[in-house]
Each structure stands twice: as structure tokens, then as C-alpha cells.
Write a protein that holds these residues in place. Structure first.
Motif, PDB file in Angstrom:
ATOM      1  N   ARG A 154       0.828  -1.194   0.000  1.00 50.53           N
ATOM      2  CA  ARG A 154       0.000   0.000   0.000  1.00 50.53           C
ATOM      3  C   ARG A 154       0.868   1.251   0.000  1.00 50.53           C
ATOM      4  O   ARG A 154       2.065   1.193   0.272  1.00 50.53           O
ATOM      5  CB  ARG A 154      -0.911  -0.004   1.222  1.00 50.53           C
ATOM      6  CG  ARG A 154      -1.883  -1.190   1.231  1.00 50.53           C
ATOM      7  CD  ARG A 154      -2.698  -1.219   2.499  1.00 50.53           C
ATOM      8  NE  ARG A 154      -3.610  -2.347   2.517  1.00 50.53           N
ATOM      9  CZ  ARG A 154      -4.406  -2.649   3.537  1.00 50.53           C
ATOM     10  NH1 ARG A 154      -4.371  -1.894   4.645  1.00 50.53           N
ATOM     11  NH2 ARG A 154      -5.202  -3.690   3.485  1.00 50.53           N
ATOM     12  N   THR A 155       0.225   2.397  -0.237  1.00 46.84           N
ATOM     13  CA  THR A 155       0.968   3.648  -0.373  1.00 46.84           C
ATOM     14  C   THR A 155       1.781   3.955   0.887  1.00 46.84           C
ATOM     15  O   THR A 155       2.966   4.308   0.810  1.00 46.84           O
ATOM     16  CB  THR A 155       0.010   4.816  -0.659  1.00 46.84           C
ATOM     17  OG1 THR A 155      -0.701   4.542  -1.860  1.00 46.84           O
ATOM     18  CG2 THR A 155       0.780   6.125  -0.811  1.00 46.84           C
ATOM     19  N   VAL A 189       4.257  10.023   2.092  1.00 40.65           N
ATOM     20  CA  VAL A 189       3.130   9.452   1.342  1.00 40.65           C
ATOM     21  C   VAL A 189       2.830  10.312   0.125  1.00 40.65           C
ATOM     22  O   VAL A 189       2.519   9.799  -0.962  1.00 40.65           O
ATOM     23  CB  VAL A 189       1.887   9.345   2.259  1.00 40.65           C
ATOM     24  CG1 VAL A 189       0.650   8.964   1.455  1.00 40.65           C
ATOM     25  CG2 VAL A 189       2.142   8.338   3.368  1.00 40.65           C
ATOM     26  N   VAL A 240       5.109   9.452  -2.703  1.00 32.29           N
ATOM     27  CA  VAL A 240       4.693   8.206  -3.356  1.00 32.29           C
ATOM     28  C   VAL A 240       3.527   8.467  -4.304  1.00 32.29           C
ATOM     29  O   VAL A 240       3.501   7.980  -5.449  1.00 32.29           O
ATOM     30  CB  VAL A 240       4.305   7.143  -2.307  1.00 32.29           C
ATOM     31  CG1 VAL A 240       3.762   5.883  -2.989  1.00 32.29           C
ATOM     32  CG2 VAL A 240       5.497   6.792  -1.439  1.00 32.29           C
ATOM     33  N   GLU A 241       2.563   9.241  -3.839  1.00 28.71           N
ATOM     34  CA  GLU A 241       1.387   9.537  -4.676  1.00 28.71           C
ATOM     35  C   GLU A 241       1.792  10.285  -5.947  1.00 28.71           C
ATOM     36  O   GLU A 241       1.269  10.012  -7.040  1.00 28.71           O
ATOM     37  CB  GLU A 241       0.373  10.348  -3.870  1.00 28.71           C
ATOM     38  CG  GLU A 241      -0.279   9.536  -2.737  1.00 28.71           C
ATOM     39  CD  GLU A 241      -1.140  10.400  -1.827  1.00 28.71           C
ATOM     40  OE1 GLU A 241      -0.983  11.649  -1.873  1.00 28.71           O
ATOM     41  OE2 GLU A 241      -1.945   9.832  -1.064  1.00 28.71           O
ATOM     42  N   LEU A 284       3.413   7.797  -8.295  1.00 27.21           N
ATOM     43  CA  LEU A 284       2.413   6.923  -8.894  1.00 27.21           C
ATOM     44  C   LEU A 284       1.629   7.658  -9.978  1.00 27.21           C
ATOM     45  O   LEU A 284       1.351   7.100 -11.043  1.00 27.21           O
ATOM     46  CB  LEU A 284       1.454   6.411  -7.813  1.00 27.21           C
ATOM     47  CG  LEU A 284       1.944   5.212  -6.997  1.00 27.21           C
ATOM     48  CD1 LEU A 284       0.991   4.927  -5.846  1.00 27.21           C
ATOM     49  CD2 LEU A 284       2.068   3.978  -7.885  1.00 27.21           C
ATOM     50  N   ARG A 301      -3.604   0.798  -9.775  1.00 27.54           N
ATOM     51  CA  ARG A 301      -2.570  -0.199  -9.511  1.00 27.54           C
ATOM     52  C   ARG A 301      -2.863  -1.492 -10.254  1.00 27.54           C
ATOM     53  O   ARG A 301      -1.965  -2.132 -10.812  1.00 27.54           O
ATOM     54  CB  ARG A 301      -2.497  -0.498  -8.011  1.00 27.54           C
ATOM     55  CG  ARG A 301      -2.042   0.650  -7.144  1.00 27.54           C
ATOM     56  CD  ARG A 301      -2.394   0.362  -5.684  1.00 27.54           C
ATOM     57  NE  ARG A 301      -1.919   1.425  -4.811  1.00 27.54           N
ATOM     58  CZ  ARG A 301      -0.818   1.347  -4.076  1.00 27.54           C
ATOM     59  NH1 ARG A 301      -0.100   0.258  -4.096  1.00 27.54           N
ATOM     60  NH2 ARG A 301      -0.441   2.350  -3.310  1.00 27.54           N
TER      61      ARG A 301
END
Length: 876
Positions: free
Chosen positions: A836-837, A848, A851-852, A855, A867
Motif C-alpha cells: 500500500r501507499t 506518502v 509516493v502519490e 504513482l 494499480r
């Protein structure tokens, strides 16, 4: 026209071999360059009908004698018809064309399968046959015939102008040395290196030169007469060049040939001499070397030098010596050494050699050195100068020459203590890269004689001796040197640090736990590059690869600079560090640099063979790797180097696993386990996890459990991050079906972002294989994709291909992954593993939000919205 080595020539002909259409190729090159050898290799490699014929030059005067090459295909009737057509023709060229058409038609009627005709020395055929074959070579369609012919050159009427050409380039010095070593195993490495410089890349000339040397000269115990005496092949090549020169140009070349380099202003009073020099330079017959000139081709110089009669040669040497002195005392000394048999200025010759090395002219320095050695009966009287020469050669990185000259004198009683031990240290350093056995008593003798007079020099020598032993993991012998150095009253802070770090390196090799930071970031005096390299080696041994990388980079970029052998040692340290770190791409770059900075030093050793095998394995060339490994094993046996033999077996075991030769992997890795018992630290040979995996894949669970238990026992009380991960992977491999997934998950989670991407890839791939066996197809595919990402990040090309099997075609997936940087690939890897994130952020030590953002960028680049779609896209 293509141009390249014999290997590239073989590839070019192989391309013709594989082609679907009939064609021809003309391989050209000077006599002795390897044309005949290339054709013989083609015969050995061919699986199709092939005929190799050699032209007899004595038949040049007989028309159509060359057509005997076609005896396998041509009927007697057709050969008679061709002969009549040529005899009765009014127009010779028209008759050749008609006869060639008849030959082509007859061959087409034979309906041959793909058939290869190799003609050696086609340019020595009679003119009619050359003309006909030139026509035939351009019109082979429908015959089934491919023609490969060799020639020294092409004649004036261009009979073969329609044939594609490949010119064989001169061989490199490395290739010549390898050929010489194979043909004459008694030849010393330094002798081969020196003689190769006079062969001009021609293997036949190299072997002719070696054959003319006395046994003592071949084994390196007697000095060489340079330039080397001429040979038949050398004179043949030189004759063509000299025949084109004017009388003035010829006289200039003869004068320049008398020395390795010459002053243009002493070559003669003739007003045409300056212009002749310019013309010769423009024609590449002479080369400018700073303010000097030299004969470009050493073979031309050799031939010209020895063509001059002895009396005339002495007279010219005397004239040039008089004209040169005092403006150029070194060259004047050189010429006097040949002009007068009573001349004994050996120190002057050594001084000239030193000057040339400092100018970057090592090959020229060799001539001065060999001349000096041949002119003295008591080399010990010149030991101080010889030491200085060896030190300069060491700085220049010419380890082969250092090894040749460092042992010429018995320095224990003839030079000052510091110089004696410096000479010994130079000799030891020169042999770090080769497999020469070490005699410990020699070092201890010098310490007993001179250690109290110059303890710093003695300690420095003992550190080098310890380092040589440490390279073979002979830590007991190495410790005795470090302990001896520690007992000396050392005054230099640099030497004290070198002794300290060398002792810590041995602790690391033995797996002794760390009590405190062994390599603190110092705020005191900056250490010399050599000490920094020792510190980097300690960091590598402690698995602190990023810090070691920084230390090595610092040494290479030190304002004081690394020179010669130090640069080679730093680059070797890079290779070792990156291989251990699992950074294959960086390791290959460093290895390529090592080849370029050390083209001769270290060749012909088990270490050299091992790293070449590793490079081939990492690129996915197992056949090439196997050849190098065989050489590694043979050389390791000759060098009595069990450590290198074990490393080679461990590498072959890993390669067998990659190739799915599981039984072969078990056999090799068992042998490694036996040899490894003599080394205290189990992390030196990283084969244990591979051994467990190979045993499990071949249904040997008890053997796998035993191998894992031995690894755990030997790791007890030792700190090793690799060992921790290897044990976790081993436990996951031997675990029951209902526990294995959880254990593998824990092992994968244990990897930090900065840890070996190669080891991570191996763990993920083993996980995927186990999941496949358990029927967990989709989960297995996700781990395979993650393994591919890890392997591609590290540059482990071969393992990436192995992981690709059963997933998606590599070309489509690699295009997808290649557009992302390393940070984005890490996010992709964790996504396909189902993280998960927030878990990804924690694993990568980023926010976080970061990461977002990554992505979002990945989704935009791939055109997916989630995903699940990203995983599906990578799994297609």
C-alpha cells in the motif's frame, strides 16, 4: 571496406555463412596477420560443405592454373571447353567473361546445397584465373556457392573490385602476448610484452622474434638487444615502404632508426632534410614525439637499423653523439654506447631511461634500460638508479616492467636501508596483480637488516606484503606482517594509519565483530590516496558499500592525484566493491576502465580470468564465461590459489542455477563448501544460499537443511548483513509449504532500499518459483515482475532474462520500464508486490505525498488509471 580484428573478421564471414543468398568476401591483410588462421577457423566451425584451397604462387605463369580450385565441381569436359575458349579468343577480356559464364552455368546445373569455397592467397593466382574468379564472385546467385578469399592486397587491374572487402587490423598487444604465451610457455611476461611492441600487431613476426632469442632472454634473466634483430617477414614488409622513398628520405629514415627517438636538427646538413622530415611525417613513416621524431612502424625501424652494416652503424652513432652533446646528454649517451665498445656510462643510460619514463615514453625507456643492463658487469653498483626507475614505472602503472627490473639487484647489502625496502615494496606492489608466489623470508630479511634504521619504510613494505596475502584470504600469514609492522617505532601518521587499517581488514576478512566505528570520518590530517584505498577496502569487507564507493571516488579525485598502479588498484577496488554490492552495471563500467588502465598488468592470472568470466556471466554470455572459468581454474592451480578456485566454482554454481542446470549447480556448490571450510568467515564465498536453493530444486531437502545449518553455525558471533539475508532466504526455501510464503514475505520486507538489488532479485525469483510450485500463479507473476525490475536496476542482464521467462516478452516490458528512473522503478516493484501507499513510503523512507506523486507520473506515462491496471499491463 570494413576494418577490424580477426574476431570481427570471423563475425563478418559468419554473417555471410548465415545469409540466405550467395555472396563473396575478400579478406585482406599483410603477410602473417592471420588470414590463413581465420580461414582455418572457418573450416573448423562450419557445419556445411566447405573446401579450403591454397594457391601455389609457382603456378602464376600458367594460364587457368587457378581453376584447379574448382575441381570438386567442374567436369573435365567443361574445363577443356573453357581452356579452348580462352586459347582461341580474339578479345582476352571477352574470352574471360565467356568462360566465367560457362563456369557459373555449370555450377548452377549442379544444384549444390549451400557450399563454401575458401581460397587462401587468391592474389597469387595466374592473371586469367584472377580475372575469371573476379567475374564469378559478383554473379553467384543461383549457384549455392559462397566464396571467401584472402589476399595481401589487390592488383592494379582490380580483378576483385566487385567483392566486398574486410581488412584485418593488427592485433592488440594483449592478443599478441596471449599468442606468445600459448606458443612459448617458457617466455617471461615482460619479455613477451617488450617483443610484442616490435611486432606491429603481427603474430607471425612476434613468433619469429621470440624464436631468435636466447633461452635466457626469453625467460627474462638476460637483457634484450633492442631494436630486435630483423626477420624475413620484417624485411619483406619494410622493403615495400623503403622502395618508395627518395634518396634523401631514405637517408633520414636510416638516421632516425638509430635511436628510439631522434633530434631533427642533427639528422644532416642537407637543405632537403627538413622537407624530407615533413614529407615522411605526412606519410606516417615518421612520427613527432614532442620535439623529437621516431620511426612510426617499429618493424620498419628494425629492418632499416640492421640493414646498415656494423662499421657504418658505429660511425653514424659517433657522428650523432658528437652533434647531440651537450644539447641532449641522454641521447648522446645512447649513441656513444653503440659507437664505442669501451663506453661504460651505465648511469647515464639509466638516467636517460628515467627521463623517458617521466616523459611518458616507457617503450623508449626500455631500450635504454636493456642497453644499460647489457653494458654492466655489476648491476648492484647502479641499484639506487634502478630503484628510482622502478618507482617511476610503478607510478606510471607499468607493473610488468617493474616486476622485470625490481629483482635485478640484490639490494640487501648494496643500497641504503630506505632504498632497499622501497625496492622490495615496489616489487611486492608489482605482483599484487599477478599470481607470482610470495617468499615471506625475503621481506623479513630486509626488516632484520634495516628495520631499526628506517622503521617507516620497513612498515610500509610489510603493509604491502600483508595486502598481497590478504588478496588470497591468507589472513594468518598476513597478520604476521601487520604484527611485525606494529612492533616497529613508526613516526609517520600516514604509516601508522595504514598499519591500523590493514589489521582491521584482516579482522573483517575473518569476520571479527566490530566494537566501534573502524573508519570514522576524520577531521584531522587528510590521508594519502593509498591509505584512503585501504580504508575503502575495509569498508567493502564490512559490507559498507556506499561509503567505500565514496572513499574510492575521493582517492581517484584527490588533488594530489593517483598515478599508474595506484589508479589500477583503485579501479580494482571499485570492481570488487560493486560486485559485492550487487551493482552489476557499475562493476562492468569499472572493469572496462581497469582493462584500459591496465592493458597488460594482471593478464594471464586467475584473478583476471575470474573477472572476465564474471563480466561474461553478468551480460548473459555463459559460453564465454565458461571458457574464462576453465582458464581461471587452471591458473589458480598453477598459482596455488584455493580462494580463487573456490570463487570460480561459486560463480559457475550461480550460473548453472541461472541456466537451470541444477545438477551441475549442486556439484559445483558442494565443492565450494568443502574448500570454504578452510576460511574462517563464511561470507567470503557467497554460495550458501545458492547451495540451499539448488538442493531444494533437486529434491535434496536434507542436504539443503544441512547446508543452511552449517551457514548459521559459522555465522554465529559474526556480523554480516549478507549473512542475515542469506539465512532468511535459506529458511524460506526449506520451510514447509504452509510457512514458506510468510517467510519469503518477511525476507523481501527485510531488504532496505539501498541494499543489493541483485540479491533482492534472487530472493524474489526464488519466491516466485516456490509460488509457482504451490499453484499461486498470479502471485508468482507479480514476484517475477518485481525480480525483473530489481535485476534491471542492478544491471544483472542474464538474471533479468531468466526472470522474464514465463512473464511478458522482454522487449515490450523493457521499453515500458526503461522510461522510468530508479526511484520510480522502486515504487513499481513495491506496487506489484501488493504494498500500500503508506507501506511504500515507509520502505523507501519518503513521504506518502511523494509516493502519490510518483504513482501519478507512472500512471500518466503508461496510460493506466490504477494499480490493478499497472500490474496487468506489466504482466501481459
Amino acid at each position: 571496406m570494413e576494418h577490424g580484428s580477426s574476431v570481427e573478421g570471423f563475425a563478418a564471414v559468419s554473417e555471410l555463412w548465415r545469409g540466405s543468398h550467395e555472396s563473396s568476401l575478400l579478406v585482406i591483410g599483410e603477410p602473417g596477420i592471420g588470414k590463413s588462421h581465420l580461414l582455418e577457423e572457418l573450416v573448423s566451425a562450419s557445419t556445411s560443405p566447405v573446401e579450403l584451397v591454397r594457391v601455389n604462387p609457382a603456378e602464376q605463369g600458367y594460364p587457368l592454373a587457378g581453376l584447379a580450385l574448382f575441381n570438386s565441381w567442374l567436369s573435365d569436359t567443361l574445363r577443356v571447353s573453357i581452356a579452348e575458349a580462352l586459347r582461341d579468343r580474339d578479345d582476352k577480356s571477352a574470352g574471360n567473361y565467356t568462360a566465367a559464364k560457362m563456369v557459373l552455368q555449370h555450377i548452377r546445373e549442379l544444384c549444390l546445397p549451400p557450399t563454401y569455397l575458401l581460397i587462401d592467397d587468391i592474389d597469387l593466382m595466374d592473371a586469367d584465373s584472377q580475372a575469371m574468379l573476379g567475374i564469378i564472385a559478383g554473379r553467384l546467385n543461383g549457384t549455392g556457392v559462397r566464396i571467401v578469399a584472402s589476399a595481401t592486397g589487390v592488383n592494379g587491374h582490380e580483378s576483385f573490385s566487385g567483392m566486398p572487402r574486410f581488412e584485418l587490423a593488427p592485433l592488440s598487444a594483449d592478443e599478441l602476448v596471449d599468442i606468445g604465451a600459448a606458443r612459448m610457455p617458457d617466455a617471461d611476461a615482460s619479455t613477451l610484452r617488450i617483443v610484442a611492441a616490435y611486432a606491429g600487431g603481427n603474430p607471425r613476426i612476434l613468433l619469429e622474434h621470440l624464436a631468435r632469442l636466447e633461452p635466457a632472454q626469453r625467460d627474462g634473466s638476460a637483457p634484450l638487444t633492442l631494436p630486435l634483430r630483423t626477420t624475413v617477414s620484417v624485411d619483406l614488409l619494410a622493403r615495400t615502404t623503403m622502395s618508395r622513398l627518395s634518396p634523401v628520405e631514405r637517408a633520414v629514415v636510416e638516421m632516425v632508426a638509430l635511436a628510439p627517438i631522434s633530434r631533427p636538427d642533427v639528422l644532416g646538413d642537407d637543405s632537403g632534410v627538413p622537407d624530407a622530415i615533413e614529407d615522411l611525417v605526412a606519410a606516417s613513416i615518421l612520427t613527432r614525439v614532442g620535439d623529437y621524431v621516431a620511426v612510426t612502424d617499429p618493424r620498419l625501424r628494425t629492418s632499416v637499423y640492421w640493414e646498415i652494416g656494423p662499421r657504418d652503424r658505429r660511425m653514424r652513432h659517433a657522428q650523432i653523439a658528437e652533434a647531440t652533446d651537450p644539447a641532449d646528454v641522454y641521447l648522446a649517451t645512447w649513441h656513444r654506447s653503440w659507437a664505442n665498445d669501451l663506453h661504460e656510462d651505465v648511469d647515464g643510460l639509466f638516467a636517460g631511461a628515467l627521463w623517458l619514463v617521466e616523459e611518458g615514453l616507457a617503450a623508449e625507456a626500455v631500450e635504454f634500460t636493456e642497453r644499460a643492463l647489457s653494458r654492466t658487469e655489476d648491476i648492484d653498483a647502479h641499484a639506487a638508479l634502478l630503484l628510482r626507475l622502478c618507482i617511476e614505472l610503478l607510478r606510471a602503472g607499468d607493473l610488468v616492467l617493474v616486476a622485470r627490473y625490481a629483482t635485478r639487484t640484490d639490494s640487501t647489502n648494496t643500497v641504503a636501508p630506505a632504498e632497499a625496502m622501497a625496492l622490495a615494496a615496489v616489487d611486492l606492489a608489482a605482483h599484487v596483480f599477478d599470481g607470482t608466489p610470495m617468499i615471506d623470508a625475503d621481506a623479513w630479511t630486509l626488516v632484520r637488516l634495516h628495520g631499526d634504521k628506517n622503521p617507516d619504510a620497513a612498515a610500509a613494505m610489510l603493509v604491502v606484503a600483508a595486502f598481497r596475502r590478504a588478496e588470497r584470504w591468507q589472513t594468518v600469514e598476513a597478520r604476521s606482517f601487520v604484527e611485525g609492522a606494529a612492533r616497529l617505532e613508526i613516526g609517520s601518521g600516514q604509516t601508522i594509519e595504514a598499519v591500523r587499517v590493514m589489521g582491521l581488514i584482516l579482522d573483517a576478512l575473518d569476520g571479527v565483530p566490530v566494537e566501534e566505528d573502524e573508519v570514522p570520518r576524520t577531521r584531522g590530517p587528510v590521508f594519502e590516496p593509498s591509505v584512503v584505498l585501504l580504508r575503502s577496502r575495509l569498508l567493502t569487507s564490512r559490507e559498507r558499500y556506499a561509503e567505500a564507493r565514496t572513499e574510492i571516488s575521493g582517492a581517484l579525485n584527490d588533488p594530489r592525484g593517483l598515478e599508474g598502479s595506484s589508479t589500477q588498484l583503485a579501479t580494482l577496488a571499485q570492481v570488487i566493491n560493486e560486485v559485492a554490492a550487487g551493482e552489476f552495471r557499475l562493476a562492468r563500467v569499472a572493469l572496462a576502465t581497469l582493462r584500459s588502465t591496465s592493458p597488460v598488468g594482471g593478464r594471464g592470472t586467475s584473478t583476471h580470468a575470474y573477472f572476465e568470466a564474471w563480466a561474461a556471466y553478468s551480460r548473459g554470455n555463459p559460453d564465454e564465461a565458461e571458457l574464462h572459468l576453465r582458464s581461471c581454474f587452471s591458473l589458480a592451480e598453477a598459482e596455488a590459489d584455493q580462494a580463487m578456485r573456490a570463487r570460480g566454482l561459486a560463480l559457475r554454481g550461480a550460473m548453472s542455477l541461472m541456466l537451470r542446470d541444477l545438477e551441475g549447480a549442486v556439484v559445483d556448490l558442494r565443492q565450494v563448501s568443502v574448500i570454504a571450510a578452510r576460511f574462517v568467515n563464511p561470507t567470503l564465498l557467497r554460495h550458501s544460499a545458492d547451495y540451499v536453493e539448488a538442493c531444494m530444486l533437486t529434491n535434496r531437502p536434507d542436504e539443503a537443511q544441512g547446508g543452511l545449518a552449517r551457514l548459521e553455525d559459522r555465522l554465529a558471533g559474526r556480523e554480516s548483513r549478507w549473512g542475515q539475508l542469506a539465512v532468511m532466504r535459506g529458511r524460506a526455501l526449506v520451510a514447509p509449504d504452509d510457512e514458506t510464503v510468510a517467510r519469503f514475505d518477511a525476507c523481501v520486507d527485510a531488504f532496505r532500499p539501498d541494499e543489493s538489488p541483485y540479491e533482492l532479485g534472487r530472493t524474489l525469483l526464488a519466491f516466485a518459483d516456490r509460488q509457482t510450485a504451490l499453484g499461486m500463479v498470479e502471485a508468482s507473476r507479480r514476484n517475477q515482475i518485481a525480480a525483473v525490475t530489481a535485476f534491471e536496476r542492478s544491471g544483472a542482464t542474464a538474471w533479468s532474462k531468466r526472470a522474464t521467462q514465463g512473464v511478458a516478452p522482454r522487449d515490450s516490458r523493457s521499453r515500458l520500464l526503461d522510461q522510468f528512473d530508479e526511484e520510480q522503478r522502486e515504487v513499481i516493484r513495491l506496487v506489484v508486490l501488493g504494498r500500500r501507499t503508506r507501506e511504500i513510503a515507509g520502505a523507501l523512507h519518503i513521504s506518502v505525498r511523494t509516493v502519490e506523486l510518483r504513482l501519478t507520473s507512472i500512471y500518466r506515462a503508461t496510460g493506466v488509471a490504477s494499480r490493478k491496471q499497472l500490474i496487468a499491463l506489466l504482466s501481459r
